[in-house]
Every structure is written in structure tokens, then in C-alpha cells.
Design a protein around this motif. Structure first.
Motif, PDB file in Angstrom:
ATOM      1  N   GLN A 167       0.875  -1.388   0.067  1.00  0.00           N
ATOM      2  CA  GLN A 167       0.030  -0.006  -0.007  1.00  0.00           C
ATOM      3  C   GLN A 167       0.833   1.291  -0.086  1.00  0.00           C
ATOM      4  N   GLU A 168       1.881   1.254   0.871  1.00  0.00           N
ATOM      5  CA  GLU A 168       2.838   2.635   0.796  1.00  0.00           C
ATOM      6  C   GLU A 168       3.563   2.787  -0.377  1.00  0.00           C
ATOM      7  N   LEU A 169       3.881   1.694  -0.969  1.00  0.00           N
ATOM      8  CA  LEU A 169       4.837   1.543  -2.174  1.00  0.00           C
ATOM      9  C   LEU A 169       3.952   2.404  -3.325  1.00  0.00           C
ATOM     10  N   PHE A 170       2.691   1.917  -3.605  1.00  0.00           N
ATOM     11  CA  PHE A 170       1.711   2.553  -4.449  1.00  0.00           C
ATOM     12  C   PHE A 170       0.930   3.802  -4.100  1.00  0.00           C
ATOM     13  N   ASP A 171       0.830   3.990  -2.947  1.00  0.00           N
ATOM     14  CA  ASP A 171       0.325   5.644  -2.741  1.00  0.00           C
ATOM     15  C   ASP A 171       1.383   6.361  -2.646  1.00  0.00           C
ATOM     16  N   ALA A 172       2.839   6.065  -2.463  1.00  0.00           N
ATOM     17  CA  ALA A 172       3.731   6.937  -2.648  1.00  0.00           C
ATOM     18  C   ALA A 172       4.012   7.431  -4.338  1.00  0.00           C
ATOM     19  N   ALA A 173       3.850   6.058  -5.131  1.00  0.00           N
ATOM     20  CA  ALA A 173       4.350   6.164  -6.262  1.00  0.00           C
ATOM     21  C   ALA A 173       3.260   6.821  -7.193  1.00  0.00           C
ATOM     22  N   ARG A 174       2.130   6.825  -6.917  1.00  0.00           N
ATOM     23  CA  ARG A 174       1.079   7.456  -7.477  1.00  0.00           C
ATOM     24  C   ARG A 174       1.040   8.932  -7.410  1.00  0.00           C
ATOM     25  N   VAL A 175       1.398   9.461  -6.466  1.00  0.00           N
ATOM     26  CA  VAL A 175       1.593  11.068  -6.040  1.00  0.00           C
ATOM     27  C   VAL A 175       2.762  11.491  -6.791  1.00  0.00           C
ATOM     28  N   LEU A 176       3.886  10.591  -6.476  1.00  0.00           N
ATOM     29  CA  LEU A 176       5.221  11.082  -7.214  1.00  0.00           C
ATOM     30  C   LEU A 176       4.952  10.957  -8.709  1.00  0.00           C
ATOM     31  N   GLU A 177       4.108  10.210  -9.224  1.00  0.00           N
ATOM     32  CA  GLU A 177       3.827  10.305 -10.693  1.00  0.00           C
ATOM     33  C   GLU A 177       3.249  11.430 -11.308  1.00  0.00           C
ATOM     34  N   SER A 178       2.237  11.898 -10.586  1.00  0.00           N
ATOM     35  CA  SER A 178       1.469  13.011 -11.071  1.00  0.00           C
ATOM     36  C   SER A 178       1.313  14.357 -10.312  1.00  0.00           C
ATOM     37  N   GLN A 179       2.029  14.564  -9.195  1.00  0.00           N
ATOM     38  CA  GLN A 179       1.837  15.636  -8.623  1.00  0.00           C
ATOM     39  C   GLN A 179       3.184  16.426  -8.709  1.00  0.00           C
ATOM     40  N   PRO A 180       3.369  17.870  -8.628  1.00  0.00           N
ATOM     41  CA  PRO A 180       4.534  18.590  -8.693  1.00  0.00           C
ATOM     42  C   PRO A 180       4.979  18.593  -7.250  1.00  0.00           C
ATOM     43  N   LEU A 181       6.272  18.984  -7.058  1.00  0.00           N
ATOM     44  CA  LEU A 181       6.961  18.971  -5.724  1.00  0.00           C
ATOM     45  C   LEU A 181       6.401  20.348  -5.115  1.00  0.00           C
ATOM     46  N   PRO A 182       6.248  20.248  -3.860  1.00  0.00           N
ATOM     47  CA  PRO A 182       5.804  21.451  -3.258  1.00  0.00           C
ATOM     48  C   PRO A 182       7.150  22.389  -2.781  1.00  0.00           C
ATOM     49  N   GLU A 183       6.915  23.726  -3.150  1.00  0.00           N
ATOM     50  CA  GLU A 183       7.940  24.678  -2.881  1.00  0.00           C
ATOM     51  C   GLU A 183       8.561  24.658  -1.313  1.00  0.00           C
ATOM     52  N   ASN A 184       7.417  24.545  -0.571  1.00  0.00           N
ATOM     53  CA  ASN A 184       7.892  24.332   1.025  1.00  0.00           C
ATOM     54  C   ASN A 184       7.009  23.301   1.566  1.00  0.00           C
ATOM     55  N   ASP A 185       7.296  22.814   2.864  1.00  0.00           N
ATOM     56  CA  ASP A 185       6.739  21.725   3.499  1.00  0.00           C
ATOM     57  C   ASP A 185       5.497  21.886   4.379  1.00  0.00           C
ATOM     58  N   GLU A 186       4.759  23.157   4.042  1.00  0.00           N
ATOM     59  CA  GLU A 186       3.677  23.574   4.868  1.00  0.00           C
ATOM     60  C   GLU A 186       2.501  23.219   4.203  1.00  0.00           C
ATOM     61  N   VAL A 187       1.542  22.416   4.744  1.00  0.00           N
ATOM     62  CA  VAL A 187       0.339  22.185   4.190  1.00  0.00           C
ATOM     63  C   VAL A 187      -0.876  22.804   4.655  1.00  0.00           C
ATOM     64  N   ALA A 188      -1.668  23.293   3.833  1.00  0.00           N
ATOM     65  CA  ALA A 188      -3.006  23.730   4.537  1.00  0.00           C
ATOM     66  C   ALA A 188      -4.118  22.562   4.353  1.00  0.00           C
ATOM     67  N   ILE A 189      -4.828  22.669   5.307  1.00  0.00           N
ATOM     68  CA  ILE A 189      -5.951  21.650   5.346  1.00  0.00           C
ATOM     69  C   ILE A 189      -7.514  22.487   5.230  1.00  0.00           C
ATOM     70  N   ILE A 190      -8.209  22.220   4.306  1.00  0.00           N
ATOM     71  CA  ILE A 190      -9.496  22.870   3.947  1.00  0.00           C
ATOM     72  C   ILE A 190     -10.607  21.751   4.203  1.00  0.00           C
ATOM     73  N   THR A 191     -11.267  22.091   5.194  1.00  0.00           N
ATOM     74  CA  THR A 191     -12.445  21.068   5.262  1.00  0.00           C
ATOM     75  C   THR A 191     -13.771  21.316   5.795  1.00  0.00           C
TER      76      THR A 191
END
Lengths: 712, 712
Positions: free
Chosen positions: B278-302
Motif C-alpha cells: 500500500q505504501e509503495l503504490f500510494d507514494a508512487a502514484r503521487v510522485l508520478e502525477s503531482q508537482p513537488l511542493p515549494e515548501n513543506d507546509e500544508v493547508a487543510i481545507i475541510t
């Protein structure tokens, strides 16, 4: 069934604030109730004659209901609840929001609500709740979009939105529930009440929940301990991390207790704590449907070596062990498996295995008494019928009565087989790690359900002396105490070095004389925290130097801090640190759980290595023993590297005696014995620091019966 | 494209052993190739004229192919590969099993295969491989039941069965691949070769794999370091746990290196290690399709507070931080959100949020430069159209170019929205923790891709003296050395206390006289391991007692063990342990990765607390600095609790110098400097133990150029 039985299976439910108005909460609840409820729904609304075709009554008094669901505006909600109480209803669900979650006006309103509930002895859910549902009689008294499928889990949540999400998902997955409760603000009924209720409910096999806080820690521990001897409780308690705790506190508006206290308290309560939604449901599904294993050893039967190795890693991460097979099992595998196979665990029955070979291998493994549970692991091959393998797995599981987890890997090829498995209560995962985690939850619950909780030991102590010593803090109006409180430990039977506090040089000498060998001398002042830094400590002082040393120490202290209150100089027997291990025993009082006891490696390692372990007091002998064995440095205490083992029993007894002290005196806010030197022949408390709540001490007499009984 | 380009995109593929026979591997591969391959398939089989309607040639020589797939029986496989080599083919996939995995005959056959491959310079996959596929030209040269969907991940696996399972699952999930390789026994081409190839392949965006071992550790590190500056590599390396390592060793038949070496080596290689499928594919899918973040800070909108808190916990578990918003962002939220909402992170836009409010909040958050990435978190509500939210999420992600993770919670209500998200490369999860872990993988890879690898420092050392000292072990035919090898450290510039080894009392005295203060004296004997236990160590010996102490130490040793070889008595300057911190610097040689350097807290804590950190040598200055900062006790070195900080640079230099020594002399199998006393003014090696491979030392001259270059 417990006293909340009618909350989940009422005969007549009154909806106060029922309405036809489109998009309203009052309508949503009434519709949901009317959909499947086997009992009677009574809309209550003085402004209407009927709601959704049902005759409406004007007030609770006319409803003759055994459950009231309140969806009126906040301004009238308290009054409605009072009317409900007057009408003789025992159970009330307050959907209405605008209470404690909205600021001080709301908090006052919530306080009113609580006192009305108390006056009429109401079992009240909420306020600010999505509602309550129970599949037993088809009652959906929530305003969510979904009803639940019937099942044997009961679910409480401090987030209503999370319930709507879970129900939508669970319906899709075919996961059912017995009862679901949105806890809302928990003005009256809280998590402990539902744990208790569901613990008594023969239709609830697993209790699960999402919590952001626990109202009364000790009540929860005592309740959950009893319930978890029979029924598993799996909880997500959020606010685990610093970031999460801050978010939880801003979400619920309540002061969060420390994560350390929650972690400790939930474990002492026998709760299986899940860190994520996936973990919560993975554990709950297995606990709902599978038997507990007789032993913790798993056999992995696989037609693919690689996934077998991956699964073995997952076993290595878990509480499970890899089963060693009996001779008969090995013989049977030798006979039936091809040479390229592996008859040892993980059993590789090789990629050309057909259903017959798979079935036989499973049967053999399940029949071995060294095997507590089995993981059936398979990759798709041309010779294997997955659906047949699923049917064989289900029937062998039933036949042997041992827990089985399934990891039939694949996609479209697995679907039908997965349906067969899940129908029989065997969740199927693509990832072997998740299947193993399910078995791990069974082993964890087996361990919990077999725990024996002893009562805390009550030692013979001198409470009056302790009270007198604590009283000095009040006299001095100074909450912090140091070495001058060593006798407090002595009063509770905790060994301290020979000596005492001198207030003049002559007294110092007379304290030193009866002591064998040189002494340690320390300035005693609540205003000087780091005594060593100012030269306030003298080690190895021979008798002939004691007099001068006294004067020197006092002079240094005065020079350093002229306004410091100086209580004297402590003269103490030297404790041999070389043969001993410096440990720390401490306590701080948590707002939810009360006194949280800490034990750890002392000296400079406390701060740097944080090698510590915790228990909520009162600490029993078993728990104190566990604590001395849990720190990473435990082997040091037990005599690693040719050292003499120290007296860990003396350490454990100190933990228990301190536990008794801080339970007896709620005025003690925090206390550290640092170091407690553990030696081959015993343990000695060399220094102490504590903080006292001066107001609390003033008003509270030590209670006659001070220990919380486990069955309270 | 690298030199394996034609392996994945050949013009003509010869299938040696192609056949029509139902259920055979030769037929399965031929069918799979004929299905979609854009090039030409040439069946090779001297016994047939045609296979599956294609004309058949009798031997490789007639095939004129650029890739040969070998499915003949093991007895003729080596010969067939030789013919392939003679025919000028460069790439060969050996499907045939019955080599190293089957015992000594098979191992000999595999050795033959390897030497034929070497002779003809063949790029050979396998033997014992499921095959190779590449979606670029529709080539499926495997005998598995499924082809892959096209995609931008390339995947290697040491388990063929795992590939069949993954393809079935991935096809179901809509996950595609560029190339897939079943590594088989890795007789020639190994994981490093494919990492290198795919690192050069513009059509591969992520490299993933399942490995049970790595053939050549240092080659892998050097290759992967370079590749992971651009292309993420995510691997499951099984055998992580003791149980798993045992299973892996019995599965692949190879000696597993230590997990510690793998963990260290994979990290130094820049590999993202997944612990589960699960970890393998969860990481791979995001790395395949998403850009790298400019910084390590996340905003959560809920739109739901509870899941917001859960997600914040997941952020707390990760490398991410919770973004602090700019004033403008806070103002914008204040204006647009209702009062019950939360404008701080996690942003609660409240359950009545419609699509417009959600979209605006996302837009604001993505526009804040303090925000590196965003988690869109939502529970189903009556006012929210999930599909529209998905479309808005996708277009805002594209507009702002920042990574976005989605957790639209629910079941049936989410399906259509999840399709929209996944189509755009935003995986949707029910569990917020998994969505956050995806973002975490991006941050992890950003850190890896920005690493700067320095070359190891080459210190000026006296290699000849070192060689001479090690040679004494050969002379004595005794692989173990102790304090008598202290000068070995000195030869490599590692500070040791003043002193030396005396072979008579007079020499002892003359060694002691120039030393300032008292000395330490220790018996020197390879046969006496625990010197203290037999009274073989004397601390604080003044000059006048040195002569007698010598005789006393020798007498004690003789009494204790009459046959012990006694090399003399070490006379050493006293090292002040009080002002210093005892550390340990060590090395042991791993079969895959070579010298594995260790640094940790010394003394009794090494064994009990295992506070250690590792690097594969040669260790660079950056790595050595990291090591001194990574142990839990690092604050002690840097001066915790008012202590003077020790000279960590001197410690780091010792690590590097020892790294150079053990790299220069492969004969050193293990070596511990214990303790290395780290002091405010420097560091001193007080004791040493090592084991030498006597044979290795005999034959091998120290190499002229000893350090592995990072770009090798």
C-alpha cells in the motif's frame, strides 16, 4: 441491556420541532424516523396539526413518548428538555446546536441544560448532535443522509460529519452497525456511558469510536476495563500529535489533557487505539467476525514466495510469531508439496498449486496445534480458481474454528472471491500487511481480555505527618517545596538517606555526627532552583568541616540571591551512586486523568533520552512492576553487563507508595523524586521537588477512603 | 534512453522455445507478444514450421532479432543463450527456471550462463523470470495473464507472482506502467542496472520495485544517488524483520545482508523505502502525477472539524508542517467564512459550505505563498456537489501548480468525484492519513532530489605503518587484535592517549615517566577479552607503583588463564571521563554493502540503549556530521544541561578517518573504537578491538586509489 436500552429501542419517539419544511433538520429527522422505525413516531410542534402526514401534538406532555429528539432553536431547547423531563421521558437527544461550542452564552445554556437533565435524571445525548440510530428496531433519529446496515458493531463519534462519511462508506462496503451515536457536546452522557451500555448489550460485539477528548479519565478507565474483558473497544482518539492536539482544542473548545495521559489511560482501560480510520475499521471488522486465536503463532500458506516474505515482515512488525510446525505437519507438507516448495513457515506451495493442493495445505496448517491463526496468501494463476479457494477458506475456517485472514492479491480476478470471503467475515486485502494487522488486533484483544486487574495496595502510612508537611507550604504561602519535604516521602514509607535540615551550624554538626562517613550538604531554599550552579551543594564533607561548610553555603546563597528565603542546610548521608542506577519517579496531575505517574532513567538522561514510562494512579503492584520493566534501560536495573542487579521491587514499591501519596492529597499538583537511587539492596530517594495547590490543600481534608476501587 | 533501450523497445523479438502447446509457457509468451506488439515476433523452434500461425525459424541465427526470449528447458538454455550471443543479439530474457534457485547443479548452470553472457557482452534478464514488458511499443514478453496499461511508472520485481498480482490490481485501478521487469535470479542485470536505465528514460517518471536483496550495495548506492536527483525511486525491500529476513533467505537462497546495512544503504542511495504494498503504490502514484511542493507546509481545507483534527494528527506524524497563513489569507477567510468556522489551519469552512465557499477557500489557500500544498478534506453534505468539488479541485490544482491531496470521505456518494480526481492524478482516499502520506512522499522526494553529495575527504595517513601493524596479526596467526593495535589508529591520524605497550616492568616505567600524572595500565592479550573482570586493569597508577603494577597484572593474567598469550602491558595517559562523553565508533563489513560505519553513545549504554546510527563507507564530511547529530544523545554532545559542549568536529573527523582506514584495508572485518571519549577540546580513542581476515591481508596490497567516487 443497560439502562440506555430505551434510547436505542424506544416504543414511541417524539420529535420536538418536527416540521415539513424542506431542507430543515426537523424534517430530515422525521423522514429518517418514518422510513424504517418499527415503533411509533410522534411529531411535536404546537404550530402544526400534522407533519409528513402524521398527526402532530402540541407538547411533550401529550406525546407519551419514551424518547424525545429535540430539534428546536437553542433559545427554547432547555425549556423543551424540562418539559420532556416533566412528561416522564427518560431519554433525550438534543440535536440543537448553539451551546458550549459557541462561546460563553452557549456555555451557560449548556450548564442550564445539564442541571435540568440532572433534576429529572435524564439520559441526555448532545447537545449539538447529529442524532442516534439503532438498526435493532430500524430507528434512525439522525438528520444524516444515510441509514446504517444492520451489524454487530456499535459506533460513537464526537464528530457528526464523520458519521455521515462512515455510513456512506460502510453501506458501500457492506459493513453494518448495531447502534450509532453522535456524542455532540457530551453535556450529560459521555463515552464511558456508551462503553458501559454496549458492554452490557448482547447484540454489540465490538465498540468503536472517534473521540477528541475523554471527559472523566478515571471513570472511563474503570468502565472500559470491565467491558473489555468481554467486548473489544477500538478508538481513534485524535489530538495525538502536538499539531493535532492544538486543532482538537480549537475544534471542541475544551482543554486537552496531555497525549501522554491519553495514551497511558487508554491502554490501562484496555482500549485498542487506532491511529487512523483505516486502522479503526480494519481492526473492528476482524474483531467482529473472527474468533480469538488460542496462541499467537501464525502460519502463512502461499502460492508465491515474494509476497510470503512481505507477509513475514508484517508478522515481524506485529505481536504475532511465525508458527513452528509439528512433525506431523512437516511430514504432511513434505508428502504433498513439490520439491521447489517450502514446508517451513511461510509455506510456499508453489505457483502451480491448484485448489486441491491449497485446500490440503490450509487444512494441515489449521489442524496443527502450534498454529493459532492462518494467513491465506495467493497470487492469481491459471490453475487456481479464486472463488473456489475462497469457499474452501471459509469452510475450513469454520471447521477448525481458528481465525483466518485473507490476502488474495489482484484486481478483477479477485472480486467474486472477495465477496465470498467478506460474506463470511473474512476481510480480503491487496496488501498482506493489512491482513496481518487484522490478526494482530485479535492477539491484542486476547491479551487485553485476559488481563487481571489487581487492586492497588494500601500501605500503612502516616497521613497526618504528610498533611502537616504540606501545610507548611500554605503557612509560607509558597507552592514549591524541595528537600525540606523529604520527610513527606518518609511519612509514606519511601526510604530516604539519613539526615535532616539544620538551621544553624551546630545543628548541622549534630545531624552529621551519627551518620557513618562523610555527608552531603545542600542549601535549602524554594527560591534557588539550581543549587549546584551557585555552589550550593557540598559533597563528601567530613564531620570536622560541617560547621564551616554550613556557614559557607549560607554565605554563598546570600551573595547569589540576597532576597532568597533560606530554610536551612540539608545534611544527608552520602548515597553511593556508583553501585546504583539513578532513576526518577514523578507525578503530574492531568485535567482528565488525574495523577499521572512517571518512572524513568534519571540523571542527565531524563531530559535527553526521555526513557520514561507512565501510569494513571492509583498504580497497582502489577503496574508498578511493569513500569520498572518497560523503560529501555530496564536491563541496567536487572544487572546488564555483569553489574549487580538492583532491587527493582524496592523501586516498584516506591512507585506505589508515591501513587498512594498523590492519590491521598489532590493538592499535590506535581512531584518528582529525582534521583531515586536504585541499589542492589534497596532504593533511596535523594532529592524531591513538588508543587502544591495551596487553595486545594486549605479546604480538603484527606479522605477516609482514598483509593478508587476498580469497579467504581 | 540508456543502453537497455532495445530490451524494452526492440524491432524483432525471437521467442526461443515458442510453441502451440496449450498451457505451456512458450505458448503464453508468444500469445502475449502477438497480442499488441508493434514490432515483429519470430518464433524459434527447430521442431516446428509455424507457431500460432507465424512462420517459425530453426535457430537464433536465422531470427535476425534484437531481443531473444528464452523459454527452452534448463538443460539446453545455456547453449541457446550462446547461440543468441553468436547471432549478435544484445538483449536476452531467460524465462527458464532451474538455475541458482534449485541447488548446486542449478547454481553451476547459472555460473555458466553468466560467463556466456560476459563472453558475448549480453544484457541478460533472469533466469527464472516471468519476463519483461513495455507499454511503449505494446511488448508483453511475459507469460503472465495480463498486460499493463500504459503509464509513467517503471516497475521491477524479484517476485514474478507479485507482478501478476500487481498488474491485475493496477488494471482494475487504472494504474499504468512504462516498463515492467521480472528480475528473476539476477545472474547478469540487477536492480542497479534498471534504476540506471530508467533514470535515463524520459518516459519513466517514477521507478518502483520489490526486492529481496541488492547484489552490489555500493554500485547500487552510487547509481541510485545520481538517478534520484531527478527521478524518484520507491522500493519495498523485504526481509526487514528477523522473521522476514529468514524467509527471504530461504526463498532466494542468498545470504541476506543485515537489515541495518539495507536501511542505511537505501537511505544513502536516495531511495524512498516503502514498508508495504500500500505504501509503495500510494507514494508512487503521487510522485508520478503531482508537482513537488515549494515548501513543506500544508493547508487543510475541510467542511468537517473532526476529520480536520484527524488529518492534523497525520500531518503531525509526517514531515509536513501546518502552514501559518499570511495576513491576507486570514482576512480573506474572515470575510468569507461563517463565524462558527475556523480561519486558522485546519480551516473549517463548516458543514453548510456549498461548492462556491469550498472553491473560494481552496483558491485562497493555494494562493498563499506560505502554503506548499493543500489537503482537500470533505464529508458528504446535502449542499455540496462532490463531483463539482472534484472538478474545482482539479482546475485549481492546475492553476496554482501546487500539489493537492484529496480525502473526499464516503462511499457511493464519492465514486464519480473520485473518478474525476484520479483521472487528473489526484488519488482520493477514505482515510485522511493516506492522503497526507502522499504529500509526505512528495516532501521526502524533494529533500532527496536536493541533496548534495560531497566526495569523501582523503586524509594524509601513514598507510605503510597501518599495513605493518595489521601484518602482525598474520605473523601471530591471530585474527583478533586489541590495544596492541592502537598505533593503527594513530597511523590514520585518530588521536590516542599518550603511552604504549611495555613488555617488561622497566619499559613500563619508562613509558609512564614522561606522562603527566597517574597512568592507566591494562594487560594486553588477544585471549583475555574482559580485562576488568580478571583484575587486568589498573586505574590511577602513580609512577612509583608502575613497576610493581606491571608484575601484578601479568601474574593475575597468568593465574586466570595460564595458556593466554600475553603481549605485554599497556601504559596509558589517564583520560578524564568526567568532562567527556563516552562514544563508540565502529565498523563491520556487510556482504552486500561493504564497510558499515557505526556511531553511538558508548559505555554500558551501547548495549542497553542501542543509541546508534550508521553509514556505508566511505563516509563524507556531511555524513559524518549527520551521524554525530542523529543519535538520541546528540544533545549531550552539544552541551545539554549546562555541560560544556564536546568537540563534535573531532568526533566527525574520527569517523571519516576510520572510514578511510577500513576502505583502504578490506582485510579489516570489524573494528570498534570503544570508547572514543569526546571532550570539549577534542576526542581520544581509548581502546580498540578489531578482527582481521588473515587471508585477505596476505594477498591484497593497499590500493593506490582507494575511495569510491560518487559518480562510479
Amino acid at each position: 441491556m443497560g439502562e440506555l436500552a430505551a434510547l436505542f429501542a424506544p416504543e414511541r419517539v417524539a420529535v420536538v420541532g418536527a416540521t415539513d419544511r424542506e431542507g430543515s433538520v426537523g424534517r430530515a429527522i422525521t423522514e429518517n424516523l418514518l422510513a424504517d422505525f418499527e415503533g411509533t413516531v410522534v411529531p411535536v410542534n404546537p404550530k402544526r396539526d400534522e407533519v409528513l402526514g402524521r398527526p402532530c401534538v402540541a407538547s411533550m406532555k401529550e406525546a407519551d413518548a419514551d424518547l424525545a429528539v429535540v430539534v428546536v432553536p437553542p433559545s427554547v431547547a432547555v425549556e423543551v428538555v424540562r418539559e420532556a423531563g416533566e412528561s416522564g421521558v427518560q431519554h433525550v437527544v438534543v440535536i440543537t446546536a448553539g451551546f458550549g461550542e459557541t462561546g460563553s452564552d452557549g456555555a451557560a445554556r449548556e450548564e442550564e441544560l445539564r442541571s435540568v437533565a440532572e433534576e429529572y435524571d435524564l439520559n441526555l445525548v448532545g447537545p449539538n448532535s447529529l442524532g442516534v440510530l439503532s438498526t435493532r428496531r430500524g430507528m434512525n433519529a439522525t438528520f444524516g443522509p444515510d441509514n446504517a446496515l444492520p451489524g454487530r458493531m456499535s459506533f460513537m463519534s464526537q464528530s457528526g460529519a464523520f458519521i455521515t462519511a462512515v455510513l456512506d462508506w460502510a453501506n458501500d462496503q457492506g459493513i453494518g452497525f448495531k447502534d450509532v451515536v453522535s456524542l455532540g457536546n457530551k453535556a450529560v452522557l459521555d463515552e464511558a456511558d456508551f462503553v458501559s451500555e454496549w458492554g452490557d448489550d448482547p447484540e454489540t460485539d465490538v465498540i468503536i469510536g472517534y473521540l477528541e477528548g475523554i471527559e472523566e479519565g478515571r471513570k472511563f478507565i474503570d468502565t472500559a476495563r470491565e467491558v473489555t474483558q468481554e467486548t473489544p473497544v477500538v478508538l481513534v482518539k485524535s489530538g495525538r500529535t502536538d499539531a493535532g492536539a492544538q486543532a482538537a482544542s480549537s475544534h471542541t473548545g475544551t482543554l486537552a489533557g496531555s497525549e501522554q495521559a491519553y495514551e497511558t489511560g487508554l491502554d490501562q482501560a484496555g482500549v485498542i487505539r487506532a491511529d487512523s480510520v483505516q486502522e479503526l475499521f480494519d481492526a473492528a471488522r476482524v474483531l467482529e467476525s473472527q474468533p480469538l486465536p488460542e496462541n499467537d503463532e501464525v502460519a502463512i500458506i502461499t502460492n508465491a514466495g515474494g509476497p510470503g516474505v512481505m507477509s513475514t515482515d508484517a508478522v515481524g512488525d506485529s505481536r504475532l510469531g511465525m508458527a513452528s510446525f509439528s512433525e506431523e505437519t512437516l511430514d504432511a507438507f513434505s508428502e504433498s508439496l513439490p520439491e521447489e516448495g517450502n514446508i517451513y513457515n511461510p509455506v510456499d506451495i508453489v505457483g502451480d498449486a491448484d485448489n486441491a493442493r491449497f485446500e490440503e495445505a490450509l487444512d494441515v496448517a489449521l489442524g496443527d496445534e502450534n498454529v493459532g491463526c492462518v494467513l491465506v496468501l495467493s497470487c492469481p494463476t491459471a490453475v487456481l480458481d479464486y472463488e473456489q479457494l475462497a469457499r474452501d477458506t471459509v469452510s475450513l475456517q469454520e471447521e477448525h474454528g481458528k481465525p483466518v485472514a485473507a490476502c488474495f492479491m489482484g484486481g478483477a480476478r479477485v472480486e467474486a472471491a472477495a465477496d465470498v470471503l467478506e460474506e463470511a467475515g473474512i476481510p480480503n486485502y491487496f496488501d498482506p500487511a493489512r491482513a496481518v494487522e487484522g490478526l494482530d488486533a485479535l492477539v491484542r484483544f486476547k491479551e487485553i481480555s485476559r488481563r487481571e486487574y489487581d487492586d492497588p495496595t494500601t500501605f500503612d502510612v502516616d497521613r497526618e505527618v504528610a498533611r502537616e508537611i504540606l501545610g507548611r507550604a500554605v503557612e509560607r504561602d509558597e507552592p514549591r517545596m524541595g528537600v525540606e519535604a523529604m520527610d513527606l516521602l518518609d511519612a509514606y514509607g519511601i526510604p530516604i538517606p539519613e539526615g535532616g535540615i539544620a538551621t544553624d551550624p551546630t545543628e548541622a554538626l549534630s545531624l552529621a555526627e551519627p551518620i557513618d562517613g562523610d555527608v552531603v550538604m545542600k542549601i535549602v531554599s524554594p527560591d534557588i532552583l539550581h543549587k549546584s550552579d551557585i555552589g550550593g551543594v557540598r559533597v563528601g564533607v567530613p564531620n570536622e568541616e560541617v560547621y564551616d561548610a554550613y556557614e559557607d553555603l549560607v554565605t554563598r546563597a546570600r551573595n547569589y540571591q540576597p532576597d532568597a528565603e533560606i530554610l536551612g542546610v540539608q545534611v544527608q548521608e552520602m548515597v553511593d551512586l556508583d553501585s546504583g542506577v539513578e532513576t526518577i519517579v514523578g507525578m503530574n496531575r492531568d485535567p482528565q486523568f488525574g495523577p499521572l505517574m512517571m518512572f524513568g532513567l534519571g540523571g542527565i538522561f531524563v531530559e535527553v533520552l526521555e526513557d520514561t514510562t507512565f501510569r494513571v494512579a492509583p498504580v497497582t503492584e502489577t503496574e508498578a512492576d511493569e513500569m520498572t520493566g518497560e523503560i529501555n534501560a530496564a536491563p541496567l536495573l536487572r544487572g546488564a553487563r555483569g553489574r549487580d542487579p538492583v532491587d527493582v521491587d524496592a523501586v516498584a514499591e516506591t512507585i506505589q507508595r508515591l501513587s498512594q501519596l498523590v492519590t491521598d492529597f489532590p493538592a499535590i499538583l506535581e512531584l518528582d523524586i529525582n534521583p531515586l537511587v536504585a541499589m542492589p539492596g534497596g532504593a533511596q530517594a535523594v532529592d524531591v521537588r513538588l508543587t502544591v495547590d495551596l487553595d486545594e490543600l486549605d479546604v480538603e481534608e484527606p479522605k477516609e477512603k482514598t483509593l478508587t476501587e476498580p469497579d467504581q
